[in-house]
Design a protein around this motif. Structure first.
Motif, short mmCIF file in Angstrom:
data_model
loop_
_atom_site.label_atom_id
_atom_site.label_comp_id
_atom_site.label_asym_id
_atom_site.label_seq_id
_atom_site.Cartn_x
_atom_site.Cartn_y
_atom_site.Cartn_z
N ALA A 1 9.78 0.79 -3.92
CA ALA A 1 9.02 1.13 -2.71
C ALA A 1 9.64 2.33 -2.02
CB ALA A 1 8.98 -0.06 -1.76
N GLY A 2 8.80 3.08 -1.28
CA GLY A 2 9.31 4.28 -0.64
C GLY A 2 8.44 4.80 0.47
N LEU A 3 8.12 6.08 0.39
CA LEU A 3 7.46 6.80 1.48
C LEU A 3 6.08 6.23 1.81
CD1 LEU A 3 8.22 10.52 0.52
CD2 LEU A 3 8.98 9.36 2.60
N LYS A 4 5.76 6.26 3.10
CA LYS A 4 4.42 6.00 3.62
C LYS A 4 3.80 4.70 3.10
CE LYS A 4 3.42 10.89 4.40
NZ LYS A 4 2.50 12.03 4.12
N GLY A 5 4.64 3.67 2.95
CA GLY A 5 4.14 2.38 2.55
C GLY A 5 3.78 2.25 1.08
N ASN A 6 4.23 3.18 0.27
CA ASN A 6 3.95 3.10 -1.16
C ASN A 6 4.90 2.10 -1.81
OD1 ASN A 6 1.85 5.16 -2.18
ND2 ASN A 6 3.06 6.32 -0.68
#
Length: 364
Positions: free
Chosen positions: A264-269
């Motif tokens: 998981a990472g940026l902007k809720g991805n």
């Protein structure tokens, strides 16, 4: 004054001290200056949490290490020989643990976090990588790539200890891996008494920053900026890149008991893989806020937190891969840990918060 917080630093780290302190003299000062005792340390910028069996350990800015023996209800500050920001911490039992951070520092504790000793710093790490690069060059098939690695290592040496470690993974009291900015990667097989550069065994030609490590058995994974993902099938001795499901950075990486991999990472991805990273499926969530940490809870499920203080949890039920868990906290969160009594403790810009878990964690 910019502050390094894992919430933000796993996007782009902001130095915890004024820019320019990365000069050798300034870093040398904080590497040789013990962390000050802070009356309000519980409310400092705290970046990571770990369990040493029943004890909780928190680390953060200016070398602060906090200990709790009552599941996060109260905290006291430990003695630490450096005042650089610490970014990650792990204990393998009640006594033995490590913390890593700015200036390439690696600290070790043998008494549950009460006291710490320096095992590695950025200057020594750069020298180790330069030695490894030169040794590999004579036998390298691709001499141009080998020469480029030597040049990069020489630059690391001349830069001084200005690059942070950002994640660590120990499987026992002897064997561990640490990673960080610009593809830094080192391993130990003797509890940190000696370290070896692993940068030549991780296929990372662009020197992507590495933010997270997860492992289960012989299968280990590292994740970082610009969608970088890599897998090891030999217990972390070497890594091969995986095809990434997106081009953004990954800040959280975890494996469920059944082998399900969550990245998981940026902007809720967020993405899930059930085949060791060969393929991924999206795990959509209702808010585009970057994730900061993921843990495996005591029941074997995964708990994911984002920078807005919202929590999400994997479920054995069909349908959604991730579902909201509890009420969002009104605070940016960098790390979460489940205490021995089942409560959750979260760390971030405003310090530490303890919350009772929703009943779902006991009923599912």
């Amino acid at each position: 004054m910019n502050r390094f917080c894992r919430v933000v630093s796993r996007l782009v780290w902001l130095m915890a001290l004024p820019f320019g302190l990365a000069q050798a003299a300034g870093v040398g000062d904080v590497l040789n200056t013990p962390a000050m005792q802070a009356p309000q340390a519980q409310h400092a910028v705290l970046l990571d949490l770990a369990r040493a069996q029943a004890r909780l350990v928190a680390v953060g800015e200016r070398g602060i290490v906090l200990l709790s023996d009552d599941n996060g209800s109260s905290w006291r500050q430990a003695e630490v020989p450096v005042s650089v920001t610490l970014t990650a911490v792990q204990f393998v039992n009640a006594h033995t643990g490590w913390a890593v951070g700015h200036a390439g520092v690696v600290l070790a504790s043998q008494d549950g976090g009460e006291h710490w000793a320096v095992q590695l710093d950025g200057s020594h790490a750069a020298q180790l990588e330069l030695q490894a690069a030169k040794q590999r060059m004579s036998a390298a098939i691709d001499q141009d790539a080998a020469a480029a690695r030597v040049q990069t290592a020489e630059r690391f040496v001349s830069d001084g200890p200005d690059k942070p470690f950002l994640a660590l993974k120990f499987v026992d009291a002897k064997h561990g891996l640490i990673v960080g900015a610009y593809g830094l990667a080192f391993q130990t097989d003797d509890g940190g008494r000696t370290w070896q550069s692993l940068m030549g065994q991780i296929d990372n030609p662009m020197g992507s920053h590495l933010y997270a490590i997860a492992g289960q058995g012989e299968h280990w994974f590292v994740a970082g900026e610009q969608g970088y993902l890599a897998r090891s099938d030999n217990g972390g001795q070497s890594f091969t890149p995986l095809e990434s499901p997106y081009a953004g950075s990954f800040f959280a990486l975890q494996i469920r008991d059944d082998g399900t991999l969550l990245a998981a990472g940026l902007k809720g991805n967020a993405f899930v893989s059930n085949d060791l990273g060969q393929s991924f499926q999206p795990a959509p969530v209702p808010m585009p806020i970057s994730f900061s940490d993921a843990i495996r809870t005591d029941d074997g499920q995964l708990l994911l937190v984002n920078q807005g203080g919202a929590m999400f949890r994997t479920s054995n039920q069909p349908g959604a891969l991730l579902k909201p868990y509890g009420k969002p906290l009104a605070m940016p969160v960098s790390s979460v840990v489940q205490a021995a009594d089942g409560s959750l403790v979260l760390a971030g810009f405003t310090g530490l918060t303890r919350v009772s878990p929703p009943t779902a964690i006991a009923s599912e």
